[in-house]
Design a protein around this motif. Sequence first.
Motif, PDB file in Angstrom:
ATOM      1  N   GLU A 220      46.793  40.366  38.067  1.00 31.06           N
ATOM      2  CA  GLU A 220      45.613  39.498  38.095  1.00 31.06           C
ATOM      3  C   GLU A 220      44.559  39.973  37.095  1.00 31.06           C
ATOM      4  O   GLU A 220      43.899  39.175  36.441  1.00 31.06           O
ATOM      5  N   ILE A 223      46.358  40.099  33.185  1.00 32.89           N
ATOM      6  CA  ILE A 223      46.539  38.824  32.496  1.00 32.89           C
ATOM      7  C   ILE A 223      45.204  38.284  31.968  1.00 32.89           C
ATOM      8  O   ILE A 223      45.174  37.513  31.021  1.00 32.89           O
ATOM      9  N   THR A 224      44.100  38.735  32.602  1.00 28.59           N
ATOM     10  CA  THR A 224      42.795  38.296  32.101  1.00 28.59           C
ATOM     11  C   THR A 224      42.232  39.301  31.094  1.00 28.59           C
ATOM     12  O   THR A 224      41.162  39.100  30.549  1.00 28.59           O
ATOM     13  N   LYS A 396      53.930  34.793  30.440  1.00 33.29           N
ATOM     14  CA  LYS A 396      52.596  34.230  30.663  1.00 33.29           C
ATOM     15  C   LYS A 396      52.622  33.222  31.817  1.00 33.29           C
ATOM     16  O   LYS A 396      51.712  33.188  32.647  1.00 33.29           O
ATOM     17  N   LEU A 400      52.058  34.293  36.845  1.00 32.03           N
ATOM     18  CA  LEU A 400      51.088  33.615  37.714  1.00 32.03           C
ATOM     19  C   LEU A 400      51.759  32.836  38.838  1.00 32.03           C
ATOM     20  O   LEU A 400      51.109  32.260  39.681  1.00 32.03           O
ATOM     21  N   LYS A 417      54.850  22.559  27.837  1.00 34.03           N
ATOM     22  CA  LYS A 417      53.566  21.913  28.037  1.00 34.03           C
ATOM     23  C   LYS A 417      52.439  22.714  27.372  1.00 34.03           C
ATOM     24  O   LYS A 417      51.516  22.161  26.790  1.00 34.03           O
ATOM     25  N   GLU A 418      52.574  24.043  27.470  1.00 34.13           N
ATOM     26  CA  GLU A 418      51.522  24.888  26.903  1.00 34.13           C
ATOM     27  C   GLU A 418      51.536  24.822  25.390  1.00 34.13           C
ATOM     28  O   GLU A 418      50.589  25.163  24.737  1.00 34.13           O
TER      29      GLU A 418
ATOM     30  N   SER B  11      46.730  19.809  35.013  1.00 30.35           N
ATOM     31  CA  SER B  11      47.828  19.442  35.925  1.00 30.35           C
ATOM     32  C   SER B  11      48.906  20.507  35.859  1.00 30.35           C
ATOM     33  O   SER B  11      49.164  21.085  34.802  1.00 30.35           O
ATOM     34  N   PHE B  12      49.533  20.781  36.974  1.00 27.41           N
ATOM     35  CA  PHE B  12      50.737  21.615  37.012  1.00 27.41           C
ATOM     36  C   PHE B  12      51.863  20.699  37.463  1.00 27.41           C
ATOM     37  O   PHE B  12      51.891  20.277  38.621  1.00 27.41           O
ATOM     38  N   GLY B  13      52.754  20.390  36.542  1.00 31.88           N
ATOM     39  CA  GLY B  13      53.819  19.436  36.860  1.00 31.88           C
ATOM     40  C   GLY B  13      53.190  18.078  37.132  1.00 31.88           C
ATOM     41  O   GLY B  13      52.369  17.591  36.357  1.00 31.88           O
ATOM     42  N   ARG B  46      40.438  30.677  35.939  1.00 36.11           N
ATOM     43  CA  ARG B  46      41.451  31.088  34.957  1.00 36.11           C
ATOM     44  C   ARG B  46      41.302  30.317  33.651  1.00 36.11           C
ATOM     45  O   ARG B  46      41.508  30.873  32.574  1.00 36.11           O
ATOM     46  N   MET B  49      38.489  31.779  31.814  1.00 35.65           N
ATOM     47  CA  MET B  49      38.808  33.071  31.203  1.00 35.65           C
ATOM     48  C   MET B  49      39.955  32.971  30.194  1.00 35.65           C
ATOM     49  O   MET B  49      40.453  33.984  29.722  1.00 35.65           O
ATOM     50  N   VAL B  51      43.066  32.211  30.593  1.00 31.52           N
ATOM     51  CA  VAL B  51      44.400  32.658  31.011  1.00 31.52           C
ATOM     52  C   VAL B  51      45.415  31.567  30.656  1.00 31.52           C
ATOM     53  O   VAL B  51      46.505  31.843  30.200  1.00 31.52           O
ATOM     54  N   PHE B  52      45.022  30.346  30.863  1.00 32.34           N
ATOM     55  CA  PHE B  52      45.795  29.212  30.346  1.00 32.34           C
ATOM     56  C   PHE B  52      44.812  28.110  29.947  1.00 32.34           C
ATOM     57  O   PHE B  52      43.675  28.089  30.422  1.00 32.34           O
ATOM     58  N   PRO B  53      45.245  27.218  29.049  1.00 36.74           N
ATOM     59  CA  PRO B  53      44.301  26.217  28.558  1.00 36.74           C
ATOM     60  C   PRO B  53      44.190  25.020  29.513  1.00 36.74           C
ATOM     61  O   PRO B  53      45.093  24.755  30.301  1.00 36.74           O
ATOM     62  N   ASP B  55      44.053  20.921  30.153  1.00 37.90           N
ATOM     63  CA  ASP B  55      44.705  19.779  29.499  1.00 37.90           C
ATOM     64  C   ASP B  55      43.678  19.031  28.648  1.00 37.90           C
ATOM     65  O   ASP B  55      43.989  18.543  27.567  1.00 37.90           O
ATOM     66  N   TYR B  75      36.146  40.558  35.696  1.00 35.18           N
ATOM     67  CA  TYR B  75      36.737  39.729  36.742  1.00 35.18           C
ATOM     68  C   TYR B  75      37.194  40.579  37.927  1.00 35.18           C
ATOM     69  O   TYR B  75      37.957  41.526  37.759  1.00 35.18           O
ATOM     70  N   PRO B  77      39.329  39.815  40.941  1.00 37.45           N
ATOM     71  CA  PRO B  77      40.107  38.726  41.550  1.00 37.45           C
ATOM     72  C   PRO B  77      40.129  38.808  43.072  1.00 37.45           C
ATOM     73  O   PRO B  77      39.921  39.884  43.643  1.00 37.45           O
TER      74      PRO B  77
END
Lengths: 418, 292
Positions: A220, A223-224, A396, A400, A417-418, B11-13, B46, B49, B51-53, B55, B75, B77
């Motif tokens: 946690e 990854i940040t 990556k 998570l 998707k990423e 969105s996730f899936g 996230r 920060m 961690v992922f972008p 959409d 952070y 968590p």
Amino acid sequence: MKQFKVIFKFELRNYLTNKIFLGVTIFLVALIGVVMFFPRAAEALGGGEDGETEGSPEAGGRPVMLLSVPSGEAGSLMGEAFAAAFGRYNVRVLEDSLEEMEAQILDGTAECALVVESLNAYDYYVNNLSMYDRNTETADEVLKQLGQMQAMVDGGLSWEEAEGILSSRVSHEVFSLGKDQIENFFYTYIMIFALYMVILLYGQMVASNVATEKSSRAMEVLITSARPVSMMFGKVLASCLAGFTQLVAVFGSAVLFFNLNKEYWGGTAAVASVFDMPPELLGYMLVFFVLGFLIYAFLYGAIGSTASKLEDINTSVMPITMLFIVAFMVVMYSLADGNVDNILMKICSFVPFTSPMAMFTRIAMSSVPFHEVLISVAILVVSVFGVGVLAARIYKVGVLLYGTTPKLGSILKAIRKE
Amino acid sequence: MRIELKDIRKSFGEKEVLKGVSLAAEGGRAFGLLGRNGAGKTTSIRILMDVFPADSGEILFEGKAIDYRSVQFGYLPEERGLYPKKKIGEQLIYFAELKGMRRSAAAKAVDGWLERLGMAEYRGKRLDTLSKGNQQKIQLVTALAHDPQIIILDEPFSGLDPVNAMLLKDVVREEIARGKIVLFSSHQMNYIEEFCDSIAIINGGQVVLSGELHEIKRNYPRNRLVVRSGQCGEIASAFGGSMEGERDCVMITLKSPEDKGQVMRRLTEGYDIDEIKVFEPSLNDIFVEYAH
């Protein structure tokens, strides 16, 4: 780059200060030390006893072979011929009955017995027939030679002339223009085995390292704090260097111990050949070791990131381990078969996941055109980077995901998707 | 200093987790991000920060698209955890180095924070030898050692005893006073009320309420009176009130806020009153209303 260096140093320090890592390395070095010093120690300990038995070979404990031959001149010739052919036995003429002979074999007084009826027929008696018992082959040869001599004498030659003809020797010399497989076999075998062990061992270590970070939730924060590519490359390259350090320690001490005891190993060609590896082959070994290690370690790292618990690791890494074992089996089978240039090996030597072992084996045991080696290495280098980046992306997404281990399809979808 | 999330979608899936989240937090103030489990708080954090972008949508720092190379985040968590088998000092320095600090500066900062939190004696110990509360204090160092501009604390008080909670409060106040942006995410509403000037409540991936906490409270209709008296039963029947949770309290709902003075007078003249106040909802009430 700075992050990569920080991760690399941290991970490497973890390996090098790990008690298990140090313990295994010290144990292997000690084991090799024991093996390498064994002939010297054996000679030092057993030297006195040899001195006592030198003058009297009978007293040295040679096993007894009982021999029964037909009476007459032919029989005495046979006796002499068998005594000469079975030098490692104390060949004694059988004077007792067959029952008595069997009893002597069963109680261990004699090891075996040959009851010769004629030049064409004999019986061989032994208690437990060993897989490696070649006595009948030797006896066949002796009787065949005696038969040929008898025929020559009957044809008008003297015994000396007949013996001269049969004992004539042909001298020959072998010029191997490619590779000498006998000489190269041992070190190729050892190197492939070392590669196999190190990749499996360290691959699993990388996978459990990642899974531990995930299950302890250190991920946690990680990854940040760091980019996944830096994390993945830092971890994998550190494990590669740690594995390489261990190999150098083990093989380096083997070379050192061998050189210290060289005169005691002088007569053992197989051992000597291992330590007489050509430097260019060592270079190839290094290249294929590093690249092979990296490509598998990246995969193991990526798989480790998809497991939520440490217990899931073994099942998750199974497909990669199987792929690697198949590659190992193909190489080992071809190596044992002596035909390292078969079509399967040729294909395997260009497929990234099998080429580290397959191409190295072909280089060591056969003559591979340089451009083929170059193509194989180029494919491998590109694949290592490709797999590395893909592994970082799986990592990556994977780190998570908690709960059940995600399916490969859903991970790939998330990456796309990423 | 100001950080802003604008219309963030993710969105996730097939599942749309964030449906256009917008919020803004400023330096020198604490911001409370509230929501039920699975509302989208952690996903928002996230994305903030990197961690992922996201959409779609944008993240602005000082009014411009954020440059993650120049903005540092700290952070803590909700899911706590560091390396259980590693020495505390060693791993804290590692985390500070990952945030870009030089080793010597990282070591100095880590020592300073361990001292500040009363944990200096544990520097050379393994993390798993510490109690849960002390492990949490160690984890706090990973969020603060590199002196970040933005501090995100997810359930920072859970598992802390009152003394440690007080220590953490002091630390948070100091950081706020130093002009940091402090973003709280918690279900412990009393802490949010104590620290946060502004809040946002996320529900179902959307911000359902946001703004200054005192304004939110003031904007509630001021037509209810809370009366504390020994004659609650009589008051309730005379004014059509309802008994409230607190003992000896009754809530009277007025037809209009303007009736407040007149009703108060009638109450004080006719009954033995201990206390009368205009009802203001607690953050807990607001949360239950909006996040339900």
